[in-house]
Enzyme design. Sequence first.
Site: not given
Length: 287
Positions: A92, A194-195
């Site tokens: 990510f 920050n899932p």
Amino acid sequence: MKRLPLRLALLEATRTLDEAGVASPRTDAELIAAHVLGVERGRLPLVPLVDPPVVEAIRQLVAERAKRVPLQYLTGEAVVGGVSVQVGPGVFIPRPETELLLEWGLKLLKGREHPVVVDLCTGSGALALAVAEARPDAVVYAVDNDPSALAWARHNADLRAEAGDTPIRLYSGDVTDDTVFAELDGLVDLVLCNPPYVPEGTPVPPEVADYDPPHAVFAPEDGLGIIRHVVTMAARLLRPGGGVAIEHDETHAHSVPPLLEVRRVLTDVTTHKDLAGRPRFVTARRV
């Protein structure tokens, strides 16, 4: 070879990116130019003229960005808290909004000596490494359940360690497992996360849809599936006076805070807005 005005190259780049629907065309144009020139973005005004090959290099990268290839793929890095991490396929890409979550966490740590920090769903390791950079006295743990993300995090951690920076402690684990970091229960000063939080089926920009790993973006239960476990984990990890900060979707302003408020051990639940004024992360403290 006649040198050319950088200003004109930036104007052309900005126009191209704007027509392609890029959200921040001027910023991206300047960051691409800074990358090609090997200077900081703020120093671009000090480079009025450039050689034609530089203009062509900028034009080629802009053409790729106009295809909605992420800027970070083109420059090979993302910056969080002044720390540059390498990113690419399988991990990510950190977003600027996460800077605010980091700032809150670092403020909480002021006055605490040798704090213990845990970064859940670490991805590239950006948050963990930014904390270690800002607080060399901290003991920073980071965890992720994805082998590809962990490979990137290990790579970035090794690069920082080679540069003489404080190392982080990187682990493979899943936040849905209530035994992860059990040895740290009640000992942690700060939990950051920050899932994956975008509700499944939500339309996202091409940069996200075509490049970010879906499991790092989307979450079940209207985007709350992972956050619920993060709240549970934070409640058991934090020491009295410790704090947690969790990033969430802008549609979660009224659904995430209650998940923390029902925990008797958590107090001072606060919603925070991102750079665009949208609700983006929630914080709380351990009683």
